[in-house]
Design a protein around this motif. Structure first.
Motif, PDB file in Angstrom:
ATOM      1  N   LEU A 170      17.181   2.445   7.335  1.00 55.96           N
ATOM      2  CA  LEU A 170      16.871   2.170   5.892  1.00 55.96           C
ATOM      3  C   LEU A 170      15.569   3.061   6.241  1.00 55.96           C
ATOM      4  N   LEU A 171      15.846   3.933   4.453  1.00 56.56           N
ATOM      5  CA  LEU A 171      14.330   4.760   4.305  1.00 56.56           C
ATOM      6  C   LEU A 171      14.092   4.260   4.311  1.00 56.56           C
ATOM      7  N   VAL A 172      11.956   4.482   4.975  1.00 54.96           N
ATOM      8  CA  VAL A 172      11.068   3.449   4.243  1.00 54.96           C
ATOM      9  C   VAL A 172      10.422   3.955   3.233  1.00 54.96           C
ATOM     10  N   ALA A 173      10.515   3.570   1.885  1.00 51.95           N
ATOM     11  CA  ALA A 173       9.709   3.144   0.279  1.00 51.95           C
ATOM     12  C   ALA A 173       8.680   4.284   0.197  1.00 51.95           C
ATOM     13  N   TRP A 174       8.240   4.611  -0.511  1.00 47.87           N
ATOM     14  CA  TRP A 174       6.293   4.972  -0.208  1.00 47.87           C
ATOM     15  C   TRP A 174       6.524   3.785  -0.410  1.00 47.87           C
ATOM     16  N   LEU A 175       4.764   3.725   0.002  1.00 46.71           N
ATOM     17  CA  LEU A 175       3.791   2.814  -0.540  1.00 46.71           C
ATOM     18  C   LEU A 175       3.301   2.929  -1.994  1.00 46.71           C
ATOM     19  N   GLY A 176       2.780   2.857  -3.046  1.00 49.04           N
ATOM     20  CA  GLY A 176       2.223   2.827  -3.296  1.00 49.04           C
ATOM     21  C   GLY A 176       0.328   2.125  -3.493  1.00 49.04           C
ATOM     22  N   ARG A 177       0.300   2.737  -4.594  1.00 52.88           N
ATOM     23  CA  ARG A 177      -0.892   2.268  -4.520  1.00 52.88           C
ATOM     24  C   ARG A 177      -1.371   1.157  -4.764  1.00 52.88           C
ATOM     25  N   ALA A 178      -1.125  -0.290  -5.203  1.00 54.34           N
ATOM     26  CA  ALA A 178      -1.977  -1.456  -5.219  1.00 54.34           C
ATOM     27  C   ALA A 178      -1.341  -2.500  -3.682  1.00 54.34           C
ATOM     28  N   ALA A 179       0.112  -1.271  -3.121  1.00 55.09           N
ATOM     29  CA  ALA A 179       0.649  -1.569  -1.792  1.00 55.09           C
ATOM     30  C   ALA A 179      -0.681  -1.495  -0.451  1.00 55.09           C
ATOM     31  N   LEU A 180      -0.774  -0.325  -0.685  1.00 48.15           N
ATOM     32  CA  LEU A 180      -1.717   0.710  -0.127  1.00 48.15           C
ATOM     33  C   LEU A 180      -3.208   0.107   0.107  1.00 48.15           C
ATOM     34  N   ALA A 181      -3.854  -1.001  -0.992  1.00 42.54           N
ATOM     35  CA  ALA A 181      -4.416  -1.520  -1.388  1.00 42.54           C
ATOM     36  C   ALA A 181      -4.937  -2.320  -0.535  1.00 42.54           C
ATOM     37  N   VAL A 182      -3.554  -3.474  -0.530  1.00 39.55           N
ATOM     38  CA  VAL A 182      -3.896  -4.656   0.095  1.00 39.55           C
ATOM     39  C   VAL A 182      -3.062  -4.113   2.021  1.00 39.55           C
ATOM     40  N   ALA A 183      -2.802  -3.214   2.306  1.00 39.16           N
ATOM     41  CA  ALA A 183      -2.596  -3.050   3.646  1.00 39.16           C
ATOM     42  C   ALA A 183      -3.989  -2.890   4.512  1.00 39.16           C
ATOM     43  N   LEU A 184      -5.358  -1.967   3.870  1.00 42.21           N
ATOM     44  CA  LEU A 184      -6.056  -1.517   3.988  1.00 42.21           C
ATOM     45  C   LEU A 184      -7.568  -2.992   3.581  1.00 42.21           C
ATOM     46  N   ALA A 185      -7.284  -3.283   2.989  1.00 40.47           N
ATOM     47  CA  ALA A 185      -8.230  -4.935   2.658  1.00 40.47           C
ATOM     48  C   ALA A 185      -8.964  -4.760   3.661  1.00 40.47           C
ATOM     49  N   GLY A 186      -9.980  -5.613   3.845  1.00 37.76           N
ATOM     50  CA  GLY A 186     -10.862  -5.727   4.631  1.00 37.76           C
ATOM     51  C   GLY A 186     -11.530  -4.847   5.772  1.00 37.76           C
ATOM     52  N   ALA A 187     -10.848  -3.370   5.830  1.00 34.14           N
ATOM     53  CA  ALA A 187     -10.972  -2.658   6.762  1.00 34.14           C
ATOM     54  C   ALA A 187     -11.790  -1.620   7.135  1.00 34.14           C
ATOM     55  N   PRO A 230     -14.989   1.130   4.884  1.00 28.52           N
ATOM     56  CA  PRO A 230     -14.443   2.327   3.917  1.00 28.52           C
ATOM     57  C   PRO A 230     -14.139   3.043   5.142  1.00 28.52           C
ATOM     58  N   ALA A 231     -12.827   3.699   4.276  1.00 25.59           N
ATOM     59  CA  ALA A 231     -11.331   4.529   4.980  1.00 25.59           C
ATOM     60  C   ALA A 231     -12.403   5.656   5.223  1.00 25.59           C
ATOM     61  N   VAL A 232     -12.190   6.098   6.867  1.00 19.05           N
ATOM     62  CA  VAL A 232     -12.890   8.207   6.761  1.00 19.05           C
ATOM     63  C   VAL A 232     -11.061   9.086   6.809  1.00 19.05           C
ATOM     64  N   ALA A 233     -10.604   8.769   6.331  1.00 17.16           N
ATOM     65  CA  ALA A 233      -9.139   9.910   6.102  1.00 17.16           C
ATOM     66  C   ALA A 233      -8.632   9.057   5.347  1.00 17.16           C
ATOM     67  N   ALA A 234      -7.412  10.110   4.527  1.00 11.97           N
ATOM     68  CA  ALA A 234      -6.729   9.342   3.342  1.00 11.97           C
ATOM     69  C   ALA A 234      -5.473   8.577   4.770  1.00 11.97           C
ATOM     70  N   ALA A 235      -5.168   6.849   4.170  1.00 11.47           N
ATOM     71  CA  ALA A 235      -3.771   6.932   4.539  1.00 11.47           C
ATOM     72  C   ALA A 235      -2.762   7.694   4.766  1.00 11.47           C
ATOM     73  N   PRO A 236      -2.459   7.347   6.033  1.00 13.80           N
ATOM     74  CA  PRO A 236      -0.684   8.484   6.327  1.00 13.80           C
ATOM     75  C   PRO A 236       0.473   8.219   5.254  1.00 13.80           C
ATOM     76  N   SER A 237       0.851   8.991   4.836  1.00 15.26           N
ATOM     77  CA  SER A 237       1.827   8.768   4.277  1.00 15.26           C
ATOM     78  C   SER A 237       2.992   8.129   5.364  1.00 15.26           C
ATOM     79  N   LEU A 238       3.152   7.251   5.158  1.00 15.67           N
ATOM     80  CA  LEU A 238       5.259   6.799   5.702  1.00 15.67           C
ATOM     81  C   LEU A 238       6.217   6.807   4.847  1.00 15.67           C
ATOM     82  N   ASP A 239       6.255   8.130   3.984  1.00 14.98           N
ATOM     83  CA  ASP A 239       7.286   8.000   3.099  1.00 14.98           C
ATOM     84  C   ASP A 239       8.291   9.621   4.197  1.00 14.98           C
TER      85      ASP A 239
END
Length: 372
Positions: free
Chosen positions: A5-22, A24-33
């Motif tokens: 199964l090819l992992v689908a790209w993470l949309g901005r909304a999904a990424l926001a959920v993934a990083l909730a509570g984390a 300030p970001a120190v770098a852009a989230a890695p792409s899982l595409d």
């Protein structure tokens, strides 16, 4: 249903959920595409705020401790309330020399730092104001070549510590290229295995209690030999061949003269050359399908000097007794067109049965789940 199964790209909304509570970001989230997993499995960013993330250990309160190499820091990541994402990231130690290895026991966090092991007592009491590291022992060599150490407590309550060869290929006697163990207070250091060039992963079988470990083969013999190894320790004091014999059947061109490979313990599995097999854990959770129970999950960091890259994936070794009967990808695609997109270092089963993977290139932790 297709096997992979090819992992689908993470949309901005999904990424926001993934990083909730984390925080300030120190770098852009890695792409899982482009990452590929077996059908039914998903992968998501658990935290992208752990620069140079290396070995992983779990605390009693669910804290995820992560070592580093060049960063010189040890991180403590509090899980978010839903358990599916990382929350606040604390630096509980800094200024250490290549603190790759972390091991948790009885409330204390043990950390490797080249020639020494330090401990942070009652570390989860206040992650925002951690205790100062105390030196447990400084009895190990100061060499930085293969001097970083994965550490782990065994079922005997002792801390196991690999001591890598201080070179690509050399014979420095019994002070190097071995695995030792010691009491938690640093006393009673004893040798348990020899002829181990550079192990960066230790795990004990959940039913037999035997130690399994990775070992990285020597370089400069070409693209395809020697293979990396998965080994099993059946007898204290066993010798696994280095520097005289590699992958169980390949005498070293310099140090192998007068030696016989049959005199050394062969690998349980010879892996592809230069894949850099590092952290490994037995899967003891219940979330993955039954076929994964007690399978060995292995992080292949990826080659650095092969003409065509190898590794850059997370693998599953399925066992039948003491034999590995299959070795297949769980996550593939961390390199594309000879460009590294991630470098898996360690794996860790979480209490809910999902699996964390550290990536020192992206400074991230990923969570692999099944069916949800």
């Amino acid at each position: 249903m297709p096997r992979f199964l090819l992992v689908a790209w993470l949309g901005r909304a999904a990424l926001a959920v993934a990083l909730a509570g984390a925080g300030p970001a120190v770098a852009a989230a890695p792409s899982l595409d482009g990452l590929v997993l077996p059908a039914g499995f998903q992968i998501a960013v658990w935290s992208d705020q752990v620069p140079d993330a290396r070995a992983i250990a779990l605390g009693a309160k669910g804290t995820v401790f992560v070592g580093s190499r060049q960063a010189g820091k040890v991180y403590a990541v509090e899980p978010a309330a839903d358990g599916r994402h990382g929350g606040t990231v604390h630096v509980v130690a800094r200024g250490l020399e290549q603190p790759v290895g972390v091991a948790f026991r009885d409330g204390d966090l043990y950390v490797s730092a080249i020639d020494r092991i330090v401990v942070l007592r009652d570390v989860e009491r206040d992650l925002a104001a951690p205790p100062k590291p105390e030196v447990v022992t400084s009895a190990f060599p100061k060499d930085k070549h293969h001097g970083w150490k994965f550490i782990a407590f065994g079922p005997d309550g002792k801390l196991y510590v690999p001591i890598g060869a201080p070179c690509n290929i050399c014979d420095r006697g019994k002070d190097y290229a071995k695995i030792v163990r010691m009491n938690a207070d640093g006393s009673g250091i004893e040798d348990v295995a020899f002829g181990v060039r550079n192990s960066v992963g230790l795990a004990w079988h959940p039913t037999t209690g035997r130690l399994w470990f990775t070992d990285n083969g020597r370089d400069m013999l070409g693209d395809d030999v020697p293979g990396d190894e998965i080994n099993r320790l059946d007898r204290v004091g066993a010798h696994f061949g280095y520097p005289y014999c590699h992958q169980g059947d390949l005498p070293d061109p310099e140090f192998g003269e007068g030696k016989a490979c049959k005199d050394y313990v062969p690998p349980v599995r010879v892996l592809d050359a230069h894949v850099a097999a590092l952290g490994l854990r037995f899967y003891t959770g219940s979330q993955f399908p039954a076929a994964y129970r007690n399978a060995l999950i292995v992080a292949e960091h990826g080659s650095w000097n092969r003409s065509k890259k190898s590794g850059y994936r997370v693998m599953v070794a399925r066992l039948d007794g003491d034999r590995i009967t299959a070795y297949t990808p769980l996550v593939d695609g961390f390199q594309k067109n000879e460009q590294a997109r991630g470098r898996p270092v360690d794996v860790q089963v979480l209490p809910d049965g999902s699996l964390l993977v550290s990536d020192d290139l992206a400074g991230a932790l990923y969570r692999i789940s099944y069916g949800g």
